[in-house]
Motif scaffolding. Structure first.
Motif, PDB file in Angstrom:
ATOM      1  N   ILE A  53      32.010  10.546 -13.153  1.00 10.37           N
ATOM      2  CA  ILE A  53      31.935  10.085 -14.546  1.00 10.37           C
ATOM      3  C   ILE A  53      30.479  10.087 -15.005  1.00 10.37           C
ATOM      4  O   ILE A  53      30.180  10.483 -16.136  1.00 10.37           O
ATOM      5  CB  ILE A  53      32.564   8.685 -14.672  1.00 10.37           C
ATOM      6  CG1 ILE A  53      34.058   8.759 -14.337  1.00 10.37           C
ATOM      7  CG2 ILE A  53      32.352   8.110 -16.073  1.00 10.37           C
ATOM      8  CD1 ILE A  53      34.749   7.414 -14.250  1.00 10.37           C
ATOM      9  N   LEU A  54      29.579   9.661 -14.125  1.00  6.28           N
ATOM     10  CA  LEU A  54      28.155   9.684 -14.453  1.00  6.28           C
ATOM     11  C   LEU A  54      27.661  11.121 -14.597  1.00  6.28           C
ATOM     12  O   LEU A  54      26.916  11.455 -15.516  1.00  6.28           O
ATOM     13  CB  LEU A  54      27.349   8.979 -13.362  1.00  6.28           C
ATOM     14  CG  LEU A  54      27.269   7.449 -13.348  1.00  6.28           C
ATOM     15  CD1 LEU A  54      28.644   6.785 -13.359  1.00  6.28           C
ATOM     16  CD2 LEU A  54      26.482   6.973 -12.142  1.00  6.28           C
ATOM     17  N   GLU A  55      28.117  11.960 -13.688  1.00  8.91           N
ATOM     18  CA  GLU A  55      27.664  13.351 -13.636  1.00  8.91           C
ATOM     19  C   GLU A  55      28.194  14.177 -14.808  1.00  8.91           C
ATOM     20  O   GLU A  55      27.589  15.183 -15.196  1.00  8.91           O
ATOM     21  CB  GLU A  55      28.134  13.952 -12.307  1.00  8.91           C
ATOM     22  CG  GLU A  55      27.464  15.218 -11.873  1.00  8.91           C
ATOM     23  CD  GLU A  55      27.940  15.632 -10.493  1.00  8.91           C
ATOM     24  OE1 GLU A  55      27.103  15.936  -9.650  1.00  8.91           O
ATOM     25  OE2 GLU A  55      29.175  15.635 -10.260  1.00  8.91           O
ATOM     26  N   GLU A  90      18.447  16.698 -10.709  1.00  9.09           N
ATOM     27  CA  GLU A  90      19.651  15.904 -10.924  1.00  9.09           C
ATOM     28  C   GLU A  90      19.362  14.400 -10.940  1.00  9.09           C
ATOM     29  O   GLU A  90      20.043  13.646 -11.632  1.00  9.09           O
ATOM     30  CB  GLU A  90      20.694  16.220  -9.848  1.00  9.09           C
ATOM     31  CG  GLU A  90      21.305  17.610  -9.985  1.00  9.09           C
ATOM     32  CD  GLU A  90      22.526  17.791  -9.109  1.00  9.09           C
ATOM     33  OE1 GLU A  90      22.865  16.853  -8.354  1.00  9.09           O
ATOM     34  OE2 GLU A  90      23.142  18.872  -9.172  1.00  9.09           O
ATOM     35  N   LYS A  91      18.376  13.980 -10.186  1.00  8.26           N
ATOM     36  CA  LYS A  91      18.023  12.552 -10.204  1.00  8.26           C
ATOM     37  C   LYS A  91      17.528  12.146 -11.592  1.00  8.26           C
ATOM     38  O   LYS A  91      17.891  11.082 -12.103  1.00  8.26           O
ATOM     39  CB  LYS A  91      16.960  12.261  -9.158  1.00  8.26           C
ATOM     40  CG  LYS A  91      16.659  10.774  -8.992  1.00  8.26           C
ATOM     41  CD  LYS A  91      15.525  10.521  -8.019  1.00  8.26           C
ATOM     42  CE  LYS A  91      15.890  10.949  -6.619  1.00  8.26           C
ATOM     43  NZ  LYS A  91      14.800  10.601  -5.660  1.00  8.26           N
ATOM     44  N   VAL A 142      21.062   9.790 -18.192  1.00  7.87           N
ATOM     45  CA  VAL A 142      22.418   9.369 -18.582  1.00  7.87           C
ATOM     46  C   VAL A 142      22.521   7.853 -18.594  1.00  7.87           C
ATOM     47  O   VAL A 142      23.062   7.255 -19.536  1.00  7.87           O
ATOM     48  CB  VAL A 142      23.468   9.987 -17.623  1.00  7.87           C
ATOM     49  CG1 VAL A 142      24.831   9.311 -17.828  1.00  7.87           C
ATOM     50  CG2 VAL A 142      23.590  11.479 -17.852  1.00  7.87           C
ATOM     51  N   LEU A 143      21.999   7.205 -17.547  1.00  2.89           N
ATOM     52  CA  LEU A 143      22.068   5.749 -17.481  1.00  2.89           C
ATOM     53  C   LEU A 143      21.258   5.108 -18.612  1.00  2.89           C
ATOM     54  O   LEU A 143      21.694   4.129 -19.221  1.00  2.89           O
ATOM     55  CB  LEU A 143      21.561   5.252 -16.121  1.00  2.89           C
ATOM     56  CG  LEU A 143      22.332   5.732 -14.883  1.00  2.89           C
ATOM     57  CD1 LEU A 143      21.832   5.019 -13.634  1.00  2.89           C
ATOM     58  CD2 LEU A 143      23.829   5.537 -15.030  1.00  2.89           C
ATOM     59  N   LEU A 144      20.075   5.661 -18.890  1.00  2.00           N
ATOM     60  CA  LEU A 144      19.241   5.116 -19.967  1.00  2.00           C
ATOM     61  C   LEU A 144      19.918   5.258 -21.330  1.00  2.00           C
ATOM     62  O   LEU A 144      19.750   4.407 -22.203  1.00  2.00           O
ATOM     63  CB  LEU A 144      17.881   5.817 -19.976  1.00  2.00           C
ATOM     64  CG  LEU A 144      16.924   5.462 -18.823  1.00  2.00           C
ATOM     65  CD1 LEU A 144      15.712   6.381 -18.843  1.00  2.00           C
ATOM     66  CD2 LEU A 144      16.487   4.008 -18.912  1.00  2.00           C
ATOM     67  N   LYS A 145      20.697   6.315 -21.482  1.00  5.00           N
ATOM     68  CA  LYS A 145      21.356   6.559 -22.770  1.00  5.00           C
ATOM     69  C   LYS A 145      22.564   5.650 -22.981  1.00  5.00           C
ATOM     70  O   LYS A 145      22.792   5.139 -24.083  1.00  5.00           O
ATOM     71  CB  LYS A 145      21.797   8.023 -22.866  1.00  5.00           C
ATOM     72  CG  LYS A 145      22.508   8.364 -24.180  1.00  5.00           C
ATOM     73  CD  LYS A 145      22.842   9.840 -24.262  1.00  5.00           C
ATOM     74  CE  LYS A 145      23.620  10.174 -25.538  1.00  5.00           C
ATOM     75  NZ  LYS A 145      22.837   9.892 -26.768  1.00  5.00           N
ATOM     76  N   TYR A 146      23.359   5.438 -21.922  1.00  3.41           N
ATOM     77  CA  TYR A 146      24.648   4.774 -22.101  1.00  3.41           C
ATOM     78  C   TYR A 146      24.726   3.341 -21.556  1.00  3.41           C
ATOM     79  O   TYR A 146      25.667   2.609 -21.886  1.00  3.41           O
ATOM     80  CB  TYR A 146      25.751   5.600 -21.442  1.00  3.41           C
ATOM     81  CG  TYR A 146      25.978   6.940 -22.093  1.00  3.41           C
ATOM     82  CD1 TYR A 146      26.391   7.028 -23.421  1.00  3.41           C
ATOM     83  CD2 TYR A 146      25.796   8.126 -21.384  1.00  3.41           C
ATOM     84  CE1 TYR A 146      26.601   8.252 -24.027  1.00  3.41           C
ATOM     85  CE2 TYR A 146      26.021   9.368 -21.981  1.00  3.41           C
ATOM     86  CZ  TYR A 146      26.420   9.424 -23.303  1.00  3.41           C
ATOM     87  OH  TYR A 146      26.630  10.642 -23.901  1.00  3.41           O
ATOM     88  N   ALA A 150      16.198   3.045 -13.260  1.00  2.00           N
ATOM     89  CA  ALA A 150      15.571   4.144 -12.510  1.00  2.00           C
ATOM     90  C   ALA A 150      15.792   3.978 -11.014  1.00  2.00           C
ATOM     91  O   ALA A 150      16.145   4.939 -10.314  1.00  2.00           O
ATOM     92  CB  ALA A 150      14.075   4.194 -12.824  1.00  2.00           C
ATOM     93  N   ASN A 151      15.605   2.760 -10.497  1.00  2.00           N
ATOM     94  CA  ASN A 151      15.852   2.496  -9.073  1.00  2.00           C
ATOM     95  C   ASN A 151      17.312   2.729  -8.705  1.00  2.00           C
ATOM     96  O   ASN A 151      17.631   3.302  -7.660  1.00  2.00           O
ATOM     97  CB  ASN A 151      15.486   1.049  -8.732  1.00  2.00           C
ATOM     98  CG  ASN A 151      14.011   0.770  -8.789  1.00  2.00           C
ATOM     99  OD1 ASN A 151      13.588  -0.374  -8.754  1.00  2.00           O
ATOM    100  ND2 ASN A 151      13.177   1.798  -8.905  1.00  2.00           N
ATOM    101  N   THR A 152      18.213   2.284  -9.579  1.00  2.00           N
ATOM    102  CA  THR A 152      19.645   2.447  -9.315  1.00  2.00           C
ATOM    103  C   THR A 152      20.036   3.917  -9.324  1.00  2.00           C
ATOM    104  O   THR A 152      20.855   4.357  -8.504  1.00  2.00           O
ATOM    105  CB  THR A 152      20.477   1.673 -10.352  1.00  2.00           C
ATOM    106  OG1 THR A 152      20.091   0.302 -10.340  1.00  2.00           O
ATOM    107  CG2 THR A 152      21.967   1.778 -10.054  1.00  2.00           C
ATOM    108  N   ALA A 153      19.453   4.694 -10.234  1.00  2.00           N
ATOM    109  CA  ALA A 153      19.728   6.129 -10.283  1.00  2.00           C
ATOM    110  C   ALA A 153      19.332   6.785  -8.969  1.00  2.00           C
ATOM    111  O   ALA A 153      20.087   7.603  -8.403  1.00  2.00           O
ATOM    112  CB  ALA A 153      18.985   6.775 -11.451  1.00  2.00           C
ATOM    113  N   SER A 154      18.164   6.435  -8.445  1.00  2.00           N
ATOM    114  CA  SER A 154      17.703   7.004  -7.171  1.00  2.00           C
ATOM    115  C   SER A 154      18.635   6.613  -6.029  1.00  2.00           C
ATOM    116  O   SER A 154      18.987   7.444  -5.173  1.00  2.00           O
ATOM    117  CB  SER A 154      16.284   6.526  -6.860  1.00  2.00           C
ATOM    118  OG  SER A 154      15.373   6.978  -7.835  1.00  2.00           O
TER     119      SER A 154
END
Length: 411
Positions: free
Chosen positions: A250-252, A299-300, A306-310, A355-359
């Protein structure tokens, strides 16, 4: 009589028990029940308690006899034909039987410490049925049960040898033959079982269901059907890796869309500048902007965008803090922890949390999709191993992100 052994065990578990020829009367508080044994069960009980050949390992859930080993199984697929029996035979007459547990296995479990926890559930079931049957009666009646109703419904794989081996232990031969037969069963009949002792993780992932008592309203929003499909797969799976990857899909799903929007915005800003003209410096600057904002090779970075946007970062920080408060430990934001070969943690500050969670999520995703990577084998993800507990630990985070994206992209 051997029924006395069963009665003694029930007394240990807090019941009053009286032995008769083919039954045991038990009293649990004010409820009265009787366990009736047919001829087969009586013969099994008599032989089991007289014999010294049975050795049950409650930790590994294995019953060893003179010429057989019986392993408790866990079903992996969701097939509805649960009581299938299968028989495998080799050229010399050795057998592997896959099916319902033998009565000897059930009695071994009954005598083990594991049963003490199980009996709390069985006790409630017995009392509930007695209450229903005695409702409206001035004198409580004894309600009949079978010995099977004192047990859980287990499936096992039993390896039976024609002759006891001399130079090697029976278990060494048995476990390899059983594993081979279980693979054959999955290959030929799409029926998947695993020896319970081979599952090193604490258990499968079962989504928690909260009964809030609220009425169900028709949503006013329309949700992206593709994202909902991934979400349903995640919610319906028992396997932590599949749950994680379905949420991650869903994130991807919005990687390229968000990357294109970011790039388009940066390029449009330059092109809409009245001072822009196709000079060497302006074109070079445009190319530089495209290179800077084109994240499709990273991709990171795409996940972070994506996370910052939604996902509202402050709400996410509050979610993590509440989660850690409920658990009573900083399992996400504490000291860095070893996660599939890397030291990672989440800093719960605005500008860092997402950012940490995305990594972290990207790193776990890589560990799940690569069976052999730059990590050593001990640090790779392996189904049914302790590494599943790492995945389960971070499922709430990826689920939270997936749900926020579904909500944010609804119309």
């Amino acid at each position: 009589m051997s029924l006395k052994n069963i009665a003694d065990r029930l007394i240990e578990l807090g019941c009053d028990a009286t032995v008769h020829a083919d039954r045991i009367d038990i009293d649990i508080d004010e409820q009265k029940a009787t366990i009736v044994f047919d001829k087969d069960w009586l013969a099994t009980v008599r032989g089991f308690y007289r014999s010294r050949q049975y050795k049950y390992d409650s930790e590994r859930r294995i019953l060893v006899a003179n010429r057989s080993v019986e392993y408790q199984l866990t079903r992996l697929d969701s097939g509805y034909l649960y009581k299938n029996d299968h028989q495998f035979t080799d050229k010399v007459g050795n057998q592997v039987l896959v099916g319902s547990a033998t009565n000897e296995f059930l009695l071994s479990y009954f005598q083990s410490k594991r049963y003490e926890v199980t009996f709390k559930r069985i006790k409630k079931k017995i009392m509930r049925r007695c209450e229903i049957r005695s409702k409206g009666r001035t004198t409580p009646r004894r309600v009949s049960f079978t010995p099977d109703e004192l047990m859980l419904s287990f499936h096992t794989a039993r390896y039976i040898l024609k002759r006891k081996p001399r130079d090697v232990s029976l278990e060494t031969i048995a476990i390899e033959r059983v594993r081979a037969c279980l693979f054959s069963l999955s290959y030929r009949k799409a029926e998947c079982w695993e020896i319970s002792q081979d599952i090193k993780s604490r258990g499968f992932f079962f989504p928690t269901i909260e009964e809030d008592g609220m009425s169900l309203d028709i949503p006013v929003a329309s949700y992206d059907s593709s994202l909902v499909s991934y979400y349903k797969v995640a919610k319906s799976s028992r396997f932590p890796s599949q749950v994680f990857l379905s949420y991650y899909h869903i994130l991807e799903y919005h990687f390229l869309r968000v990357a294109d929007e970011t790039l388009f915005g940066a390029v449009r800003t330059r092109l809409n500048d009245p001072a822009f003209n196709p000079s060497y410096d302006n074109v070079s600057g445009l190319i530089s902007t495209i290179k800077k904002y084109d994240s499709t090779a990273d991709e990171k970075q795409m996940l972070k965008d994506v996370l910052l946007k939604y996902v509202p970062e402050e709400e996410f920080i509050e979610f993590v803090l509440n989660k850690e408060k409920d658990i009573g430990e900083k399992i996400y934001s504490g000291a860095k922890q070893q996660i599939f070969g890397e030291q990672l943690s989440i800093k719960l500050d605005k500008g860092h949390a997402l950012a940490n969670t995305a990594s972290l999520l990207k790193h776990i995703r890589n560990a799940l999709v690569h069976s052999s990577d730059r990590y050593s084998r001990d640090e790779c993800y392996l189904p049914f191993s302790e590494s599943e507990e790492i995945v389960v630990k971070f499922l709430p985070l990826v689920q939270y992100m997936a749900e926020k994206i579904i909500f944010a992209t609804a119309s």
